[in-house]
Scaffold this motif. Structure first.
Motif, mmCIF file in Angstrom:
data_model
loop_
_atom_site.group_PDB
_atom_site.id
_atom_site.type_symbol
_atom_site.label_atom_id
_atom_site.label_comp_id
_atom_site.label_asym_id
_atom_site.label_seq_id
_atom_site.Cartn_x
_atom_site.Cartn_y
_atom_site.Cartn_z
ATOM 1 N N THR A 437 -32.074 -20.423 -33.546
ATOM 2 C CA THR A 437 -32.024 -18.990 -33.824
ATOM 3 C C THR A 437 -31.592 -18.712 -35.266
ATOM 4 O OG1 THR A 437 -29.707 -18.747 -33.141
ATOM 5 C CG2 THR A 437 -31.373 -18.520 -31.433
ATOM 6 N N ARG A 438 -31.969 -17.544 -35.721
ATOM 7 C CA ARG A 438 -31.566 -17.088 -37.056
ATOM 8 C C ARG A 438 -30.061 -16.842 -37.097
ATOM 9 N NH1 ARG A 438 -30.841 -11.981 -39.052
ATOM 10 N NH2 ARG A 438 -31.070 -11.696 -41.312
ATOM 11 N N ARG A 439 -29.482 -16.324 -36.017
ATOM 12 C CA ARG A 439 -28.043 -16.029 -36.001
ATOM 13 C C ARG A 439 -27.211 -17.308 -36.141
ATOM 14 N NH1 ARG A 439 -30.557 -14.651 -31.421
ATOM 15 N NH2 ARG A 439 -30.075 -15.706 -29.453
ATOM 16 N N ALA A 440 -27.687 -18.401 -35.562
ATOM 17 C CA ALA A 440 -26.991 -19.673 -35.741
ATOM 18 C C ALA A 440 -27.031 -20.099 -37.202
ATOM 19 C CB ALA A 440 -27.604 -20.746 -34.851
ATOM 20 N N ALA A 441 -28.183 -19.913 -37.842
ATOM 21 C CA ALA A 441 -28.311 -20.282 -39.258
ATOM 22 C C ALA A 441 -27.432 -19.407 -40.134
ATOM 23 C CB ALA A 441 -29.778 -20.165 -39.685
ATOM 24 N N LEU A 442 -27.352 -18.108 -39.832
ATOM 25 C CA LEU A 442 -26.511 -17.203 -40.618
ATOM 26 C C LEU A 442 -25.040 -17.599 -40.520
ATOM 27 C CD1 LEU A 442 -28.128 -13.731 -39.842
ATOM 28 C CD2 LEU A 442 -27.820 -14.726 -42.119
ATOM 29 N N LEU A 443 -24.583 -17.884 -39.303
ATOM 30 C CA LEU A 443 -23.181 -18.248 -39.127
ATOM 31 C C LEU A 443 -22.877 -19.583 -39.802
ATOM 32 C CD1 LEU A 443 -20.406 -17.704 -37.937
ATOM 33 C CD2 LEU A 443 -21.211 -18.677 -35.760
ATOM 34 N N GLU A 444 -23.767 -20.545 -39.650
ATOM 35 C CA GLU A 444 -23.544 -21.845 -40.288
ATOM 36 C C GLU A 444 -23.447 -21.705 -41.800
ATOM 37 O OE1 GLU A 444 -26.297 -25.629 -41.278
ATOM 38 O OE2 GLU A 444 -26.163 -25.130 -39.147
ATOM 39 N N GLU A 445 -24.285 -20.840 -42.372
ATOM 40 C CA GLU A 445 -24.296 -20.664 -43.827
ATOM 41 C C GLU A 445 -22.953 -20.160 -44.341
ATOM 42 O OE1 GLU A 445 -27.670 -18.913 -46.701
ATOM 43 O OE2 GLU A 445 -26.666 -17.384 -45.502
ATOM 44 N N ARG A 446 -22.260 -19.327 -43.547
ATOM 45 C CA ARG A 446 -21.001 -18.752 -43.989
ATOM 46 C C ARG A 446 -19.796 -19.652 -43.757
ATOM 47 N NH1 ARG A 446 -20.279 -13.374 -44.912
ATOM 48 N NH2 ARG A 446 -18.234 -14.152 -45.575
ATOM 49 N N LEU A 447 -19.929 -20.608 -42.880
ATOM 50 C CA LEU A 447 -18.816 -21.513 -42.587
ATOM 51 C C LEU A 447 -18.901 -22.703 -43.536
ATOM 52 C CD1 LEU A 447 -18.891 -21.362 -38.689
ATOM 53 C CD2 LEU A 447 -17.140 -20.379 -40.183
ATOM 54 N N THR A 448 -17.999 -22.750 -44.502
ATOM 55 C CA THR A 448 -18.046 -23.772 -45.549
ATOM 56 C C THR A 448 -16.725 -24.519 -45.611
ATOM 57 O OG1 THR A 448 -17.337 -22.139 -47.186
ATOM 58 C CG2 THR A 448 -19.708 -22.449 -46.898
ATOM 59 N N GLY A 449 -16.682 -25.549 -46.456
ATOM 60 C CA GLY A 449 -15.464 -26.325 -46.632
ATOM 61 C C GLY A 449 -15.065 -27.023 -45.346
ATOM 62 N N ASP A 450 -13.768 -26.997 -45.034
ATOM 63 C CA ASP A 450 -13.283 -27.628 -43.809
ATOM 64 C C ASP A 450 -13.833 -26.961 -42.561
ATOM 65 O OD1 ASP A 450 -11.837 -29.453 -45.251
ATOM 66 O OD2 ASP A 450 -9.930 -28.374 -45.089
ATOM 67 N N ASP A 451 -14.279 -25.720 -42.689
ATOM 68 C CA ASP A 451 -14.817 -24.988 -41.538
ATOM 69 C C ASP A 451 -16.289 -25.285 -41.299
ATOM 70 O OD1 ASP A 451 -12.394 -23.474 -41.014
ATOM 71 O OD2 ASP A 451 -12.848 -22.384 -42.856
ATOM 72 N N ALA A 452 -16.924 -26.033 -42.191
ATOM 73 C CA ALA A 452 -18.362 -26.289 -42.058
ATOM 74 C C ALA A 452 -18.660 -26.959 -40.727
ATOM 75 C CB ALA A 452 -18.844 -27.161 -43.216
ATOM 76 N N VAL A 453 -19.665 -26.446 -40.059
ATOM 77 C CA VAL A 453 -20.080 -27.012 -38.778
ATOM 78 C C VAL A 453 -21.577 -26.812 -38.645
ATOM 79 C CG1 VAL A 453 -19.529 -24.839 -37.576
ATOM 80 C CG2 VAL A 453 -19.696 -26.964 -36.268
ATOM 81 N N LEU A 454 -22.266 -27.808 -38.145
ATOM 82 C CA LEU A 454 -23.709 -27.691 -37.976
ATOM 83 C C LEU A 454 -23.990 -26.928 -36.692
ATOM 84 C CD1 LEU A 454 -26.418 -30.192 -38.831
ATOM 85 C CD2 LEU A 454 -26.519 -29.062 -36.611
ATOM 86 N N LEU A 455 -24.634 -25.786 -36.830
ATOM 87 C CA LEU A 455 -24.993 -24.947 -35.690
ATOM 88 C C LEU A 455 -26.499 -24.816 -35.539
ATOM 89 C CD1 LEU A 455 -22.454 -22.021 -36.291
ATOM 90 C CD2 LEU A 455 -22.230 -23.890 -34.630
ATOM 91 N N ALA A 456 -27.204 -24.778 -36.674
ATOM 92 C CA ALA A 456 -28.641 -24.513 -36.667
ATOM 93 C C ALA A 456 -29.411 -25.796 -36.969
ATOM 94 C CB ALA A 456 -28.986 -23.437 -37.692
ATOM 95 N N VAL A 457 -30.601 -25.877 -36.418
ATOM 96 C CA VAL A 457 -31.491 -27.011 -36.667
ATOM 97 C C VAL A 457 -32.779 -26.485 -37.281
ATOM 98 C CG1 VAL A 457 -32.843 -28.857 -35.626
ATOM 99 C CG2 VAL A 457 -30.516 -28.400 -34.801
ATOM 100 N N ASP A 458 -33.030 -26.898 -38.504
ATOM 101 C CA ASP A 458 -34.315 -26.620 -39.142
ATOM 102 C C ASP A 458 -35.266 -27.708 -38.660
ATOM 103 O OD1 ASP A 458 -36.530 -26.461 -40.791
ATOM 104 O OD2 ASP A 458 -35.381 -25.908 -42.574
ATOM 105 N N SER A 459 -36.036 -27.406 -37.633
ATOM 106 C CA SER A 459 -36.819 -28.439 -36.966
ATOM 107 C C SER A 459 -37.822 -29.104 -37.899
ATOM 108 C CB SER A 459 -37.522 -27.865 -35.737
ATOM 109 O OG SER A 459 -38.320 -26.750 -36.086
ATOM 110 N N ASP A 460 -38.399 -28.349 -38.817
ATOM 111 C CA ASP A 460 -39.359 -28.947 -39.752
ATOM 112 C C ASP A 460 -38.674 -29.951 -40.669
ATOM 113 O OD1 ASP A 460 -41.487 -27.537 -38.737
ATOM 114 O OD2 ASP A 460 -41.284 -25.880 -40.151
#
Length: 682
Positions: A437-460
């Motif tokens: 989903t786009r919302r997973a990608a948006l949230l992942e983009e904002r979580l950086t540094g120690d908070d970084a977590v992979l939420l979204a999968v760019d399947s391509d």
């Protein structure tokens, strides 16, 4: 990415339009902030100020979200519901505070704990108000603020105390009662005493909600009455508030084309269609069950960080994480596991082999190691998937059933090409509907540094990385996550009964839930932070062990004997899990003697421990082997039955070979190597 044949590629666009684009961008920027070319400077300043305030509000909201995600375990409600006071100054016999001492019983043997509360003023009226199982709050511990002032100045004008909680074991008289456990030293000074009682209404609420799920499958996904349920609900609301404010923020997202490659029995079902539609994936809001996926991703990230081992190479990390899964996730048959997401598999510590593969892939991706699911024909390998790791142009294979890296007949690490299986293999990438989903990608983009977590999968992009490995031509979506979603939406009554029965220990014993959450998070404060008196030091594994040891989580058998049967089953399950995880924590920390003590606990002797006995004996054997007790370890491993038997037999053979001085990587020692040899035609 889909292309439009009627539109020229970007590189073919005339450079002459550059100035026009810049001019249009300037006008669009003015319109974005509510300004027109003819606006006054005052109007533009007001619009800019409004835009800044909006940005600040969005920033503050997201910081609140970030803070909640960091501290989810601390936001666990440890009471089933706010407890009711049954005895304090308001209903003492004289309307004054009840002050008691904590003493040893007069008939106690030397060295016995102090477990007798005595109220000299006799204003407590214990027999009228108190019953066994109540919570006694004994306000005898200086609070943190007082301790800090005391350490800083050496003296305090006003000291404030916080409660130490005990469970009432027996009411002896109106001014004396016994508590469970006790403390090593007597407390002669008098401190305030209160007695609280947790009403069973919360349990009734849980039962009512679960009955709705059991009988009507309502709701089908977010049904879990966890101790952090309210936090998850509020977090979902804040995420959606932030998502609405974010609007059309730029994020690299396109409709995943690989969804079209899913089997028709998944993609064309009425149940899945709303979850896989472009509208849902592109513009849908967070659901409570998706916030659980975020929580689960954080668990996987944290476990991957502390379990990865010292070797930074991707294959070494993958081997360590494969071993972690083998030790921590009980392998169960398909018919003994309802459909579950990875966060549920990690919470319960058990999974099918597909579930193990899913958890392992999730751990790897959190460390930027690209995983793949590799399926080979049943006749050449078996009926379960392998996990591939794309590295150095090869797809290296790891066996989630055995819990180790796959090796060739010569004892070398096996890749898809080295075992000659490239032509027969089906290679898939791992993605859940939420991760697309786009919302997973948006949230992942904002979580950086120690908070970084992979939420979204760019399947391509992921498919491209996997396909760069030798021997890989096509990469599709692994159907398992979509089958899991469909399975939940269609869950049978028996599956729901099992799911509820196995979740109730976490719902009715909140400290078990919090202990498990801290166990998985595993944060230990850095050495530098220990020199800062204002920093609250964290040691999640130590705190998890304390929660697992709590008498409400591991009550004595004498207390369990007096509990009604329906509740006793739940409490005994909580005690079993807590004892197992105490053993695993000790082993993780390198204290194998303590691990053996916990894993040999008599709580595992009863029939109710049959289900988890394989994982208990597997880890007990490994701990004994590290202590040099090889014969006992081999005997334990050879006695393990069920799905974990192949891994146990292999471990026993390797231990026996090592004790003889043989090569533990020899083909005869490894079922996986035998299968690799068969695939290679050797």
């Amino acid at each position: 990415m889909p292309t439009n044949p009627d539109r020229p590629p970007r590189t073919a666009r005339p450079r002459a339009i550059g100035a026009t684009v810049v001019a249009l961008a300037a006008v669009a920027g003015a319109m974005l902030y509510g300004c027109r070319p003819g606006d006054t400077a005052q109007q533009r300043a007001a619009s800019n100020r409004s835009a800044r305030e909006g940005a600040n509000q969005r920033g503050a909201l997201f910081e609140s979200i970030r803070s909640q995600l960091r501290t989810l375990p601390e936001r666990t409600a440890l009471e089933l519901r706010p407890p009711a006071v049954v005895l304090d100054a308001r209903n003492s016999t004289n309307g004054e505070e009840i002050l008691g001492a904590l003493l040893r019983r007069p008939d106690a043997p030397p060295g016995a704990p102090a477990n007798l509360i005595r109220v000299p003023s006799r204003n407590s009226d214990f027999k009228r108000h108190v019953r066994p199982g109540d919570i006694l709050k004994y306000y005898a511990r200086l609070d943190d603020a007082t301790l800090q002032r005391l350490e800083a100045t050496g003296d305090v004008d006003i000291a404030t105390f916080e409660a130490v909680e005990f469970i009432v074991a027996q009411v002896i008289s109106d001014n004396e009662l016994l508590i469970e456990g006790g403390v090593p030293q007597e407390v002669d000074a008098l401190f305030k005493v209160e007695v609280w009682r947790i009403d069973d209404q919360r349990m009734a609420d849980i039962s009512r909600d679960l009955n709705s799920y059991l009988t009507r499958r309502d709701p089908p996904l977010a049904w879990h009455p966890s101790p952090d349920e309210l936090t998850i609900t509020r977090l979902t609301e804040r995420l959606n508030q932030w998502l609405r404010q974010t609007g059309a923020a730029a994020v690299d997202w396109t409709m995943p084309e690989r969804l079209e490659g899913l089997p028709a029995e998944l993609s064309d079902t009425e149940e899945l269609r709303p979850y896989l539609s472009e509208q849902s994936l592109r513009s849908g809001l967070f659901r409570d069950d998706e916030t659980r996926h975020v929580q689960g991703a954080i668990w996987r990230r944290d476990v991957a960080r502390w379990a990865r081992g010292p070797d930074p190479s991707p294959l070494a990390i993958a081997e360590r994480l494969t071993e972690w899964v083998g030790k921590n996730i009980q392998l169960v048959p398909d018919d003994e596991s309802p459909p579950r997401w990875p966060w549920e598999l990690m919470l319960h510590g058990k999974a099918t082999v597909e579930g193990r593969a899913w958890v392992l892939a999730g751990l790897l991706e959190q460390l930027n190691i690209t995983p793949a699911i590799v399926s080979l024909p049943v006749e050449t390998f078996g009926d379960y998937p392998l996990v591939g790791v794309s590295h150095d142009g090869q797809l290296w294979l790891f066996d989630p059933k055995i819990g180790m890296q796959l090796h060739s007949a010569e004892g070398k690490p096996a890749s898809l090409v080295s075992i000659g299986a490239a032509d027969e293999a089906t290679v898939s990438l791992v993605a859940s509907p939420f991760s697309l989903t786009r919302r997973a990608a948006l949230l992942e983009e904002r979580l950086t540094g120690d908070d970084a977590v992979l939420l979204a999968v760019d399947s391509d992009a992921v498919a491209e990385r996997i396909a760069s490995a030798e021997g890989v031509e096509e990469v599709g979506l692994w159907p398992e996550p979509f089958q899991t979603l469909l399975g939940k939406l269609r869950s049978t009554a028996s599956e729901r009964r099992r799911a509820v029965r196995e979740f109730l220990p976490f719902a009715w014993r909140p400290k078990l839930w919090k202990g498990r959450a801290l166990h998985l998070r595993g944060v230990v404060q850095s050495t530098s932070a220990r020199d800062d008196p204002l920093v609250e030091l964290l040691d999640d594994h130590r705190e998890a062990a304390r929660l697992y040891l709590d008498p409400n989580v591991r009550p004595p058998d004498t207390r369990l004997a007096g509990v009604a049967e329906d509740k006793r089953v739940i409490y005994e399950r909580a005690k079993l899990l807590a004892t197992l995880w105490l053993g695993l924590l000790a082993a993780e920390q390198g204290d194998d003697e303590v691990a053996v003590d916990w894993l040999e606990n008599r709580v595992f002797e009863g029939a109710d421990a049959d289900e988890i006995r394989p994982i208990v004996h597997y880890n007990l054997a490994l701990a004994k082997a590290r202590l040099g007790q090889t014969d006992e370890a081999v005997t334990l491993l050879e006695g393990i039955e069920g799905p974990m038997a192949p891994a146990a037999r292999l471990a026993a053979e390797r231990l026996a070979a090592a004790s003889r001085g043989d090569d533990v990587r020899s083909a005869d020692d490894s079922p996986s190597a035998d299968k690799a040899s068969t695939v290679a035609g050797e």
